[in-house]
Write an enzyme that holds these catalytic residues in place. Sequence first.
Site, PDB file in Angstrom:
ATOM      1  N   THR A   1      11.320  46.991 -11.162  1.00 31.30           N
ATOM      2  CA  THR A   1      10.291  48.974 -11.747  1.00 31.30           C
ATOM      3  C   THR A   1      11.840  49.827 -11.350  1.00 31.30           C
ATOM      4  OG1 THR A   1       9.241  49.631 -10.388  1.00 31.30           O
ATOM      5  CG2 THR A   1       8.307  47.859 -11.847  1.00 31.30           C
TER       6      THR A   1
ATOM      7  N   ILE B   1       4.114  40.613 -11.759  1.00 26.95           N
ATOM      8  CA  ILE B   1       2.914  39.720 -11.738  1.00 26.95           C
ATOM      9  C   ILE B   1       1.971  39.883 -12.219  1.00 26.95           C
ATOM     10  CG2 ILE B   1       3.305  40.434  -9.331  1.00 26.95           C
ATOM     11  CD1 ILE B   1       0.958  42.482  -9.495  1.00 26.95           C
TER      12      ILE B   1
ATOM     13  N   THR C   1      -4.970  49.703   0.504  1.00 24.83           N
ATOM     14  CA  THR C   1      -4.426  52.114   1.348  1.00 24.83           C
ATOM     15  C   THR C   1      -5.212  52.482   1.686  1.00 24.83           C
ATOM     16  OG1 THR C   1      -4.006  54.147   0.100  1.00 24.83           O
ATOM     17  CG2 THR C   1      -4.409  52.600  -1.837  1.00 24.83           C
ATOM     18  N   ASP C   2      -6.111  53.499   2.315  1.00 30.06           N
ATOM     19  CA  ASP C   2      -6.701  54.288   2.803  1.00 30.06           C
ATOM     20  C   ASP C   2      -7.170  54.550   1.822  1.00 30.06           C
ATOM     21  OD1 ASP C   2      -4.501  55.804   2.892  1.00 30.06           O
ATOM     22  OD2 ASP C   2      -4.719  56.346   4.441  1.00 30.06           O
TER      23      ASP C   2
ATOM     24  N   TYR D   1      -4.185  55.872  -9.512  1.00 34.62           N
ATOM     25  CA  TYR D   1      -3.775  54.562  -8.346  1.00 34.62           C
ATOM     26  C   TYR D   1      -4.570  54.613  -7.354  1.00 34.62           C
ATOM     27  CZ  TYR D   1      -1.116  53.557  -3.778  1.00 34.62           C
ATOM     28  OH  TYR D   1      -0.940  53.287  -2.247  1.00 34.62           O
ATOM     29  N   SER D   2      -5.318  55.106  -6.557  1.00 30.44           N
ATOM     30  CA  SER D   2      -6.450  54.874  -5.966  1.00 30.44           C
ATOM     31  C   SER D   2      -7.786  53.727  -6.740  1.00 30.44           C
ATOM     32  CB  SER D   2      -6.880  56.084  -4.602  1.00 30.44           C
ATOM     33  OG  SER D   2      -7.792  57.126  -5.378  1.00 30.44           O
ATOM     34  N   ALA D   3      -7.617  54.395  -7.821  1.00 27.66           N
ATOM     35  CA  ALA D   3      -8.696  53.657  -8.870  1.00 27.66           C
ATOM     36  C   ALA D   3      -8.129  51.943  -8.650  1.00 27.66           C
ATOM     37  CB  ALA D   3      -9.460  54.170  -9.631  1.00 27.66           C
TER      38      ALA D   3
ATOM     39  N   LYS E   1      -6.109  50.912  -7.084  1.00 29.00           N
ATOM     40  CA  LYS E   1      -5.990  50.053  -5.710  1.00 29.00           C
ATOM     41  C   LYS E   1      -6.737  49.440  -5.178  1.00 29.00           C
ATOM     42  CE  LYS E   1      -2.926  48.669  -3.232  1.00 29.00           C
ATOM     43  NZ  LYS E   1      -1.987  48.102  -3.227  1.00 29.00           N
TER      44      LYS E   1
ATOM     45  N   PRO F   1       9.332  71.273  -2.182  1.00 28.52           N
ATOM     46  CA  PRO F   1       8.052  71.864  -2.405  1.00 28.52           C
ATOM     47  C   PRO F   1       6.813  71.425  -1.994  1.00 28.52           C
ATOM     48  CG  PRO F   1       9.418  69.284  -3.444  1.00 28.52           C
ATOM     49  CD  PRO F   1       9.729  70.218  -2.254  1.00 28.52           C
TER      50      PRO F   1
ATOM     51  N   ASN G   1       0.335  69.074   5.625  1.00 31.12           N
ATOM     52  CA  ASN G   1       1.639  68.661   5.097  1.00 31.12           C
ATOM     53  C   ASN G   1       2.891  70.240   5.337  1.00 31.12           C
ATOM     54  OD1 ASN G   1       1.124  66.607   3.707  1.00 31.12           O
ATOM     55  ND2 ASN G   1       0.396  68.024   1.657  1.00 31.12           N
TER      56      ASN G   1
HETATM   57  P1  NAD Z   1       7.221  50.503  -3.580  1.00 39.78           P
HETATM   58  O1  NAD Z   1       6.386  51.460  -4.502  1.00 39.78           O
HETATM   59  O2  NAD Z   1       8.438  51.834  -2.991  1.00 39.78           O
HETATM   60  O3  NAD Z   1       7.237  49.580  -4.339  1.00 39.78           O
HETATM   61  C1  NAD Z   1       6.533  48.311  -5.249  1.00 39.78           C
HETATM   62  C2  NAD Z   1       7.536  47.553  -5.755  1.00 39.78           C
HETATM   63  O4  NAD Z   1       6.079  46.490  -6.421  1.00 39.78           O
HETATM   64  C3  NAD Z   1       8.907  47.565  -5.920  1.00 39.78           C
HETATM   65  O5  NAD Z   1       9.765  46.832  -6.012  1.00 39.78           O
HETATM   66  C4  NAD Z   1       8.272  47.450  -7.803  1.00 39.78           C
HETATM   67  O6  NAD Z   1       9.679  47.485  -8.505  1.00 39.78           O
HETATM   68  C5  NAD Z   1       7.870  45.831  -7.338  1.00 39.78           C
HETATM   69  N1  NAD Z   1       6.529  45.848  -8.645  1.00 39.78           N
HETATM   70  C6  NAD Z   1       5.889  46.979  -9.416  1.00 39.78           C
HETATM   71  N2  NAD Z   1       5.615  46.579 -10.623  1.00 39.78           N
HETATM   72  C7  NAD Z   1       5.272  45.113 -10.653  1.00 39.78           C
HETATM   73  C8  NAD Z   1       5.190  43.829 -11.402  1.00 39.78           C
HETATM   74  N3  NAD Z   1       4.150  44.194 -11.865  1.00 39.78           N
HETATM   75  N4  NAD Z   1       5.288  43.162 -10.932  1.00 39.78           N
HETATM   76  C9  NAD Z   1       6.560  42.499  -9.909  1.00 39.78           C
HETATM   77  N5  NAD Z   1       7.205  43.493  -9.125  1.00 39.78           N
HETATM   78  C10 NAD Z   1       6.738  44.955  -9.668  1.00 39.78           C
HETATM   79  O7  NAD Z   1       6.034  50.670  -3.364  1.00 39.78           O
HETATM   80  P2  NAD Z   1       5.153  51.216  -1.343  1.00 39.78           P
HETATM   81  O8  NAD Z   1       5.740  52.016  -1.019  1.00 39.78           O
HETATM   82  O9  NAD Z   1       6.573  50.223  -0.622  1.00 39.78           O
HETATM   83  O10 NAD Z   1       3.798  50.272  -1.380  1.00 39.78           O
HETATM   84  C11 NAD Z   1       3.832  48.914  -1.635  1.00 39.78           C
HETATM   85  C12 NAD Z   1       2.294  48.531  -1.283  1.00 39.78           C
HETATM   86  O11 NAD Z   1       2.091  48.959  -0.155  1.00 39.78           O
HETATM   87  C13 NAD Z   1       1.360  49.253  -2.571  1.00 39.78           C
HETATM   88  O12 NAD Z   1       0.544  47.593  -2.473  1.00 39.78           O
HETATM   89  C14 NAD Z   1       1.220  50.195  -2.110  1.00 39.78           C
HETATM   90  O13 NAD Z   1      -0.381  50.246  -2.574  1.00 39.78           O
HETATM   91  C15 NAD Z   1       0.780  49.677  -0.922  1.00 39.78           C
HETATM   92  N6  NAD Z   1       0.711  51.218   0.200  1.00 39.78           N
HETATM   93  C16 NAD Z   1       1.575  52.075   0.543  1.00 39.78           C
HETATM   94  C17 NAD Z   1       1.757  52.762   1.199  1.00 39.78           C
HETATM   95  C18 NAD Z   1       2.653  54.082   1.026  1.00 39.78           C
HETATM   96  O14 NAD Z   1       2.895  55.004   2.040  1.00 39.78           O
HETATM   97  N7  NAD Z   1       3.424  53.481   1.173  1.00 39.78           N
HETATM   98  C19 NAD Z   1       0.470  53.488   1.797  1.00 39.78           C
HETATM   99  C20 NAD Z   1      -0.111  52.409   2.147  1.00 39.78           C
HETATM  100  C21 NAD Z   1      -0.495  51.061   1.553  1.00 39.78           C
HETATM  101  P1  TYD Z   2       2.942  61.881  -1.316  1.00 35.23           P
HETATM  102  O1  TYD Z   2       3.515  61.418  -0.747  1.00 35.23           O
HETATM  103  O2  TYD Z   2       3.028  61.477  -2.347  1.00 35.23           O
HETATM  104  O3  TYD Z   2       1.187  60.811  -0.643  1.00 35.23           O
HETATM  105  P2  TYD Z   2       0.235  60.081  -1.227  1.00 35.23           P
HETATM  106  O4  TYD Z   2      -0.096  61.765  -2.190  1.00 35.23           O
HETATM  107  O5  TYD Z   2      -0.404  58.848  -1.531  1.00 35.23           O
HETATM  108  O6  TYD Z   2      -0.736  60.992   0.228  1.00 35.23           O
HETATM  109  O7  TYD Z   2       2.524  62.922  -0.350  1.00 35.23           O
HETATM  110  C1  TYD Z   2       2.039  63.528   0.619  1.00 35.23           C
HETATM  111  C2  TYD Z   2       1.673  65.132   0.814  1.00 35.23           C
HETATM  112  O8  TYD Z   2       2.437  65.456   0.598  1.00 35.23           O
HETATM  113  C3  TYD Z   2       0.374  64.732  -0.424  1.00 35.23           C
HETATM  114  O9  TYD Z   2      -0.824  65.663   0.368  1.00 35.23           O
HETATM  115  C4  TYD Z   2       1.000  65.572  -1.750  1.00 35.23           C
HETATM  116  C5  TYD Z   2       1.597  66.473  -0.418  1.00 35.23           C
HETATM  117  N1  TYD Z   2       3.221  66.390  -1.364  1.00 35.23           N
HETATM  118  C6  TYD Z   2       3.427  67.998  -1.257  1.00 35.23           C
HETATM  119  O10 TYD Z   2       3.197  68.787  -1.095  1.00 35.23           O
HETATM  120  N2  TYD Z   2       4.941  68.080  -2.269  1.00 35.23           N
HETATM  121  C7  TYD Z   2       5.698  66.904  -3.278  1.00 35.23           C
HETATM  122  O11 TYD Z   2       6.995  67.479  -3.784  1.00 35.23           O
HETATM  123  C8  TYD Z   2       4.680  65.486  -2.686  1.00 35.23           C
HETATM  124  C9  TYD Z   2       5.448  64.429  -3.978  1.00 35.23           C
HETATM  125  C10 TYD Z   2       3.725  65.915  -2.620  1.00 35.23           C
END
Ligand code: NAD
Ligand code: TYD
Length: 341
Positions: A36, A60, A123-124, A150-152, A154, A205, A250
């Site tokens: 994606t 998937i 995720t938390d 998103y969280s719903a 997950k 921002p 933040n």
């Molecule tokens: P990301 O958005 O960087 O990557 C998601 C990947 O999934 C991409 O490579 C995308 O191409 C692939 N993808 C999306 N839809 C798909 C589909 N239908 N079929 C196959 N592949 C698909 O995400 P990330 O930040 O690396 O997060 C990875 C996982 O970890 C997620 O499940 C997320 O909920 C979880 N997570 C992320 C964080 C965080 O801070 N980033 C924290 C806790 C948990």
């Molecule tokens: P983000 O990285 O989108 O993660 P999540 O919302 O999943 O925790 O955002 C982290 C925090 O930063 C969140 O409180 C929203 C805030 N935020 C900003 O203040 N400015 C921004 O441009 C973005 C993307 C997030």
Amino acid sequence: MKVLITGGAGFIGSHFVRYWLKNHPDDEVVNLDLLTYAGNLENLLDIEKNPHYTFIQGDIRDPQAVDKAMAGVNLVVHFAAETHVDRSIMEPANFVTTNVVGTQVLLESALKHQVDHFHHISTDEVFGSLELNTPEKFNETTPYDPRSPYSAAKAGSDHLVRAYGETFGLPYTISNCSNNYGPYHFPEKFIPLAITNLLEGKKIPIYGDGLNVRDWLFVTDHCRAIDLIILSKKTMTTYCVGGLQKDHSNLEIAKMILQIMNLPEDRIEFVTDRLGHDRRYSVDWSKINQDLGWSPSVTLEEGLKLTIKWYQQNTVWWKRVKSGQYQEYYQKQYLDRKNNE
Ligand code: NAD
Ligand code: TYD
């Protein structure tokens, strides 16, 4: 052993592919990723020629593609998801199909192919929002209370994983981790967006009053936690994984980034708040610490310095990511926001 990693072309998934190949050099790794907007094979250039690594472009949500990728697999590590809260507010539908339906398709196939272990990355954020300035933390017994699409979605995927474990006996583990950061982080998320905006001469921002709190963890510490959970071979259980002992708003994170980059505080701008913006996340990671001996190894200061340095040295990577479709997203998300004030 054959390991199927879903979403291995994304931020955390690509670190995990690299981590697994390095630490388990005899294993065969298959990366199933739809590519994606968030998937990027440039995240894996250093390992793409490894003979133990195969990439499959696939969805998937597609049972046939998943079944094909699942053949002969012993272990599934499931990262693939739609992950950005702001995009889930703009367009929630993909979050439900990928995160919920896609996870169910994988579970069904894992059951059919009798995989030994299904590890689900969560995720938390499924636990909802904590009050500021309280000692409260999320742990493995915290009731689910997701507040964004998103969280719903997950949360829905976590429930399905447990349901396949309880009902059909699929051996699973789940990790609910806090916000990750580090190299290859897509610059729609706060920390890489802040760093790359500054490198472009723009401002950071900040949504709302900037006092929202996230529990940041350097990405390689998350990979190590997942590895320990898998190696422990203790299934049908969940671990919370987090990074910080102390709250950092933040605004504080933005100021730390500015200080490391030697830039003035007027490079911060306040913009309209996110709808339903969760106020505070904080994770109690004592279970994984006590059971598996895990604790974060990279401090926030070290992690931010490493991350900033990586973005300074990898402008080609993030400039390409920030071109094209990203510009449309940025316009919609930020410029309209400022104009509405
Ligand atoms: P990301 O958005 O960087 O990557 C998601 C990947 O999934 C991409 O490579 C995308 O191409 C692939 N993808 C999306 N839809 C798909 C589909 N239908 N079929 C196959 N592949 C698909 O995400 P990330 O930040 O690396 O997060 C990875 C996982 O970890 C997620 O499940 C997320 O909920 C979880 N997570 C992320 C964080 C965080 O801070 N980033 C924290 C806790 C948990
Ligand atoms: P983000 O990285 O989108 O993660 P999540 O919302 O999943 O925790 O955002 C982290 C925090 O930063 C969140 O409180 C929203 C805030 N935020 C900003 O203040 N400015 C921004 O441009 C973005 C993307 C997030």
